[in-house]
Write a protein that holds these residues in place. Structure first.
Motif, short mmCIF file in Angstrom:
data_model
loop_
_atom_site.label_atom_id
_atom_site.label_comp_id
_atom_site.label_asym_id
_atom_site.label_seq_id
_atom_site.Cartn_x
_atom_site.Cartn_y
_atom_site.Cartn_z
N ARG A 204 0.83 -1.21 0.00
CA ARG A 204 0.00 0.00 0.00
C ARG A 204 0.87 1.27 0.00
O ARG A 204 0.57 2.24 -0.69
CB ARG A 204 -0.86 -0.05 1.26
CG ARG A 204 -1.99 0.92 1.33
CD ARG A 204 -2.89 0.42 2.44
NE ARG A 204 -3.98 1.28 2.71
CZ ARG A 204 -5.20 0.83 3.06
NH1 ARG A 204 -5.44 -0.45 3.14
NH2 ARG A 204 -6.16 1.67 3.33
N LEU A 205 1.95 1.23 0.79
CA LEU A 205 2.86 2.38 0.85
C LEU A 205 3.43 2.67 -0.55
O LEU A 205 3.47 3.82 -1.00
CB LEU A 205 4.00 2.09 1.82
CG LEU A 205 5.02 3.22 1.97
CD1 LEU A 205 4.51 4.29 2.92
CD2 LEU A 205 6.36 2.70 2.48
N LEU A 206 3.87 1.60 -1.24
CA LEU A 206 4.48 1.80 -2.56
C LEU A 206 3.45 2.34 -3.55
O LEU A 206 3.78 3.12 -4.44
CB LEU A 206 5.08 0.49 -3.07
CG LEU A 206 6.26 -0.04 -2.25
CD1 LEU A 206 6.70 -1.41 -2.73
CD2 LEU A 206 7.44 0.93 -2.29
N ASN B 96 16.88 8.85 -1.97
CA ASN B 96 16.96 7.45 -1.53
C ASN B 96 15.60 6.78 -1.45
O ASN B 96 15.45 5.62 -1.84
CB ASN B 96 17.65 7.36 -0.15
CG ASN B 96 19.16 7.43 -0.29
OD1 ASN B 96 19.68 7.37 -1.42
ND2 ASN B 96 19.86 7.58 0.81
N TYR B 97 14.61 7.50 -0.93
CA TYR B 97 13.27 6.89 -0.85
C TYR B 97 12.79 6.52 -2.25
O TYR B 97 12.29 5.42 -2.49
CB TYR B 97 12.26 7.86 -0.18
CG TYR B 97 10.87 7.25 -0.13
CD1 TYR B 97 10.50 6.42 0.91
CD2 TYR B 97 9.94 7.47 -1.17
CE1 TYR B 97 9.24 5.81 0.95
CE2 TYR B 97 8.69 6.87 -1.15
CZ TYR B 97 8.34 6.05 -0.09
OH TYR B 97 7.10 5.45 -0.07
N GLU B 98 12.98 7.44 -3.19
CA GLU B 98 12.51 7.22 -4.56
C GLU B 98 13.25 6.03 -5.21
O GLU B 98 12.64 5.25 -5.95
CB GLU B 98 12.68 8.48 -5.42
CG GLU B 98 11.75 9.63 -5.04
CD GLU B 98 12.13 10.32 -3.73
OE1 GLU B 98 13.27 10.11 -3.24
OE2 GLU B 98 11.29 11.07 -3.19
N LYS B 99 14.53 5.89 -4.89
CA LYS B 99 15.28 4.74 -5.44
C LYS B 99 14.73 3.43 -4.86
O LYS B 99 14.54 2.45 -5.58
CB LYS B 99 16.78 4.86 -5.09
CG LYS B 99 17.52 5.82 -6.00
CD LYS B 99 19.00 5.82 -5.64
CE LYS B 99 19.61 7.15 -6.05
NZ LYS B 99 20.79 7.51 -5.27
N GLY B 100 14.48 3.42 -3.57
CA GLY B 100 13.91 2.24 -2.92
C GLY B 100 12.52 1.95 -3.49
O GLY B 100 12.19 0.80 -3.77
#
Ligand code: SF4
Ligand code: SF4
Length: 295
Positions: free
Chosen positions: A74-76, A106-110
């Protein structure tokens, strides 16, 4: 951040670990406030807003609990970027400087790596081995053990097509073949995952549970119970396949009646409708063809 590393390790070990979202609020939801021990140093106001922003984007409320795999899925889907959540385009005052790492990417890469970076998928070699063995087992079986709503999924899979072919992800094809070969094969209706599930990416061999995201397990259990109720049957009942399908097709003409709750209304994130609000178009075609069952 030792706590986060530890949490990630636990989630990887157990993807259905229940996670409860707690954050500090002033309102009638304060019963779940966690206190300030885990706040980051940017200040209480920023911490409170960031948490509420995330909970709001997820469409949840403080205190909500979900299995980890559902929550990360859901988070993604709902939070593609840390921008605007952990840091703001314009810094309006010292209070609202945000987290120094918000714009680092970093969040966007993950996020781009997807769910598999958080919860590793089932090993493809093991899946292929299970597919080979379980498909052979279904094709050779003298009786079948199937969860009730999978009788309907077999119908959608058939879709009225002249020719069917097996797929890697499940044993729907093999179950149809077993019934076509022997229309009177006894079928026992069982709860939870069945012989169709074993090679599926979402089947967890350790627990025997379906870990399909977006709360698939909840919807599937409701579908199973809806089918049992409409057919006037219960778990453990065994009928010859032909009789079972005659009853199914007489009483459930469309997937709308089960998979779209009878009215097509999606009332929440967890209660989406498979096959669309009007029902899967392939189901009535296969129903008209009686799933290719002779006689
Ligand atoms: S619409 Fe219902 S019966 Fe058809 S594939 Fe989806 S869950 Fe299965
Ligand atoms: S494991 Fe889940 S998604 Fe896979 S076939 Fe079974 S019920 Fe369906």
């Amino acid at each position: 951040m030792p706590n986060l590393t530890n949490l990630l390790r636990k989630v990887r070990r157990n993807p259905i670990l229940p996670l409860r979202l707690r954050c500090n609020v002033d309102s009638i939801y304060a019963y779940q406030n966690p206190g300030r021990a885990e706040d980051t140093p940017e200040g209480e106001l920023f911490n409170d807003k960031r948490d509420l922003d995330i909970v709001q984007k997820l469409g949840l409320v403080p205190g909500d609990t979900r299995p980890a795999i559902d929550l990360f899925d859901r988070l993604l889907e709902k939070v593609p970027t840390a921008k605007g959540v952990c840091g703001y385009e314009t810094v309006t005052s010292e209070t609202w400087q945000g987290c120094a790492r918000a714009c680092g990417g970093n969040y966007e890469k993950g996020h781009a790596l997807g769910l598999k970076a958080i919860i590793p998928p089932r090993d493809s070699g093991e899946k292929a081995r299970v597919k080979g063995a379980s498909a052979a087992e279904v094709l050779a079986a003298g009786s079948l053990r199937i969860r009730p709503h999978h009788l309907m999924c077999m119908t959608c899979f058939h879709g009225g097509k002249e020719t069917l072919a097996p797929i890697q992800e499940d044993n729907l094809f093999e179950a149809i073949e077993a019934i076509r070969k022997n229309p009177d094969i006894p079928v026992t209706l069982i709860p939870g995952c069945c012989m169709i599930c074993t090679p599926c990416s979402l089947f967890n061999p350790k627990t025997g549970l379906c870990i399909g995201g977006k709360s698939m397990g909840l919807r599937d259990q409701k579908k199973d119970l809806d089918v049992l109720q409409k057919l006037g049957l219960k778990y453990g009942d065994t009928l010859p396949a032909r009789q079972l399908y005659e009853r199914l097709y007489a009483r459930i003409p469309s997937t709308r009646d089960v998979c779209a709750y009878g009215d097509g209304e999606v009332r929440g994130y967890e209660w989406r409708a498979c096959g669309g609000p009007e029902g899967n178009a392939g189901y009535p075609k296969a129903r008209a063809a009686k799933l290719g069952i002779r006689g």
